[in-house]
Design an enzyme around this catalytic site. Sequence first.
Site, PDB file in Angstrom:
ATOM      1  N   SER B 153       0.852  -1.193   0.000  1.00  0.00           N
ATOM      2  CA  SER B 153       0.000   0.000   0.000  1.00  0.00           C
ATOM      3  C   SER B 153       0.881   1.233   0.000  1.00  0.00           C
ATOM      4  O   SER B 153       1.936   1.253   0.640  1.00  0.00           O
ATOM      5  CB  SER B 153      -0.889   0.013   1.251  1.00  0.00           C
ATOM      6  OG  SER B 153      -1.441   1.305   1.450  1.00  0.00           O
ATOM      7  N   TYR B 165      -2.282  -0.413   9.787  1.00  0.00           N
ATOM      8  CA  TYR B 165      -2.314  -0.906   8.404  1.00  0.00           C
ATOM      9  C   TYR B 165      -1.045  -0.529   7.639  1.00  0.00           C
ATOM     10  O   TYR B 165      -0.373  -1.406   7.076  1.00  0.00           O
ATOM     11  CB  TYR B 165      -3.586  -0.384   7.730  1.00  0.00           C
ATOM     12  CG  TYR B 165      -3.759  -0.746   6.285  1.00  0.00           C
ATOM     13  CD1 TYR B 165      -4.125  -2.030   5.908  1.00  0.00           C
ATOM     14  CD2 TYR B 165      -3.554   0.208   5.287  1.00  0.00           C
ATOM     15  CE1 TYR B 165      -4.287  -2.360   4.570  1.00  0.00           C
ATOM     16  CE2 TYR B 165      -3.725  -0.114   3.953  1.00  0.00           C
ATOM     17  CZ  TYR B 165      -4.091  -1.394   3.603  1.00  0.00           C
ATOM     18  OH  TYR B 165      -4.244  -1.713   2.272  1.00  0.00           O
TER      19      TYR B 165
END
Lengths: 273, 276
Positions: B153, B165
Site C-alpha cells: 500500500s 495498516y
Amino acid sequence: MTTSGTPVDLAALPGPAHLRLDGKRALIVAAESPVGAAIARAYAQAGAELALAVLRPDEAVVSAKRLQRELEGLGTRSTVYVMDVVLGKNVQVTTRQIAKELGGVDIAVCASDLFLGKPIGRTSDSELQQVMAYNFNAHFFVARSASDEMRRNDPAGGRIILLSHVLGERGLSNTAAYGAAHGATQQLVRSLSQELAPQGVTINGISTGWMDWMQDRLDERNDDAGRAVRFTLPRRAGSPEDVAPMAVWLAGSGAGNVTGQVFHVDGGLTQHL
Amino acid sequence: MVLDPPSPFDMDGKVAIVTGSGRGLGKAMAKALAAAGAQVVCAARTPEQIEQTVAEITSDGGTAIAVPTDVTSSAAVDALVARAVEAYGRLDVMIANAGGGGGPQNLEFWEYPDDAFESVVATNLKSAFYSDRAAARQFVAQGEGGVIVNVASGTALRGNQQFAYPTAKGGVISLTKSAATMLAKHDIRVNAIVPGYINQRPPRDEQEAEVRRNRGVRVPVRRLGDWWELGPLALYLASDASRYVTGELFIIDGGGLAGGLAPVTFAPAHEIGAAS
C-alpha cells in the site's frame, strides 16, 4: 515542544565535545543566504574559523560584512570572499586562496540555490543553464575544489555539506528545471561519498522543505502556498535555525562515519500522506 | 484464451492463486490472469464472493476454482496451495493480495490496543508471509521457478493516521525485497504492487460518484484509480513479460507519491532575478 521555532543557542548548551569545531577551518559558500548565515553563526559558536563566500559582488557582500562584524562580536575571525560559482575555475582559485589564508579547509558548506518557477514550455535554454549553474554545478564545483584541499590536510580529510531541497526528489508543477537540478545535487552526494571516503572526506546533503525565507516559491498572495506550508507536520515553515544544528552535527567529530546521506530538515513534509 | 501472436504476457498452462479475490483489486487481478489463459485459484474467507468471481471467469471462457481460505492461518494457506496443486497439477504464481484496513479508527496512538494491532498485522503481513512461503515451497519442489506478487500500500511509504495498516504493509514491502533476495537462486521472482487510492467497485449511486470525484481532484491525475487498472499490472508481473524483474515496488497511484509536497494545484511562479 520539540517542533517549536525557538532558535537553538548552541553556546548555551552544555556542549558535548563532538559538537565543538575549535580550530576547524570552514568555508561557507552562499553565506549571504539565510541558511548559510545561520550555519556560519552556529559554526562560530562551536569555535570554527570561517571563510564567508558570497556568490555575487553586490549587496551580498554588504550582508556578509554585517555577518562578519556579528561573528567578531562572538570572538570569531572570518573573511569575506566573492566566489562566482558559475565557473569551476573561479571556485577552484577562490577555494585555493582561502585554503592558503586559513592554512587549509576542514569543512565546506555550499548553500547555493536559485529558484525558477515556470512551466517547461516557457523555460528558456538560458534559464535552464542558470538553474543548473546555481543548484547543481555550484555544488559540484565546491565539492571538487574543497575535496582537493581536504586531501592536502594533515591528516587528510574533511566534511562537505551540500544544501538541497525536497523538490529534488518530489514533483511539483513549474519546478521541472529546479527539481531536476537538486535531484542531481542529491545524487552527487551519493556518488561522491564512495569516491571521497578513502581520502577521509565525508559528503552529506541537507534537504530543506518549505522554509520561511523562501518567498521565491511561497508567494504569500498564493493561497496554495499557505496550504503547502500546512503540509508540514508542525504546520509551520522551517527557519534557518532549524537547519544549522544538522550542519554542526555533520561537521563534528561524532559524524565521521556518516557519508552519502541526504537528510531532510523539512518538518516531516516528505514522510506522510 | 491464448494471446495471438504468442506473447510474453501469455499465461496459458500456468496456475495462479489470487488471495482476496472475492472483490475489488483481487477480483480484477484474478480475472486478468484468467483472461490471459491462467488457471486461477480464487481464495478468500467468504465463499459466496469467490464463487461469484469464479462464475464470472468461467462465463468468460476461463478456468477457475474457489477455495475458501483464512489467510491468517498458516495451515489454511498450506492447504490452499495443496488444493491448487491437486486441482491443476502445479503452481506458477502466488498473488498475495488479501488484507484490509480494519482496526479501530480515531484512536490516539497511545490508546491503540494489542489485539487490534496483532489482528491488522495478521491480516496484512502474516498472511503475505504464509502465502509467499507456501508458494515458494511448492515452486522449489517443482524446480521450475515461480512468481510471487505481494500487494502492499502507498500508505506504507508515508505515514498516515491509520497507523497499524501502513505499519503492516511496510512489512510486506520488506518481505518482498528480502524474499526476492533469498529466492532468486531458485528462479523465483518476488515483486510488490503498491496501490494508491483505488476504487474497489463501480459507484453505487451518483452521490458516491460525487464523493469519489471530490477525492480524486487531490490526486495528480485528478481522479482515483479503478479496480480493473490493477489487472494489467498483475498480468505483467505474473507473466514472463517481467522475467528479469524482481525485488521491485510497482506504485500505481496516479502520481501521488511522486508529489505530495503541496496541493496538486500549487504551481509556484517565479522569474530568476525577480524580487522575492
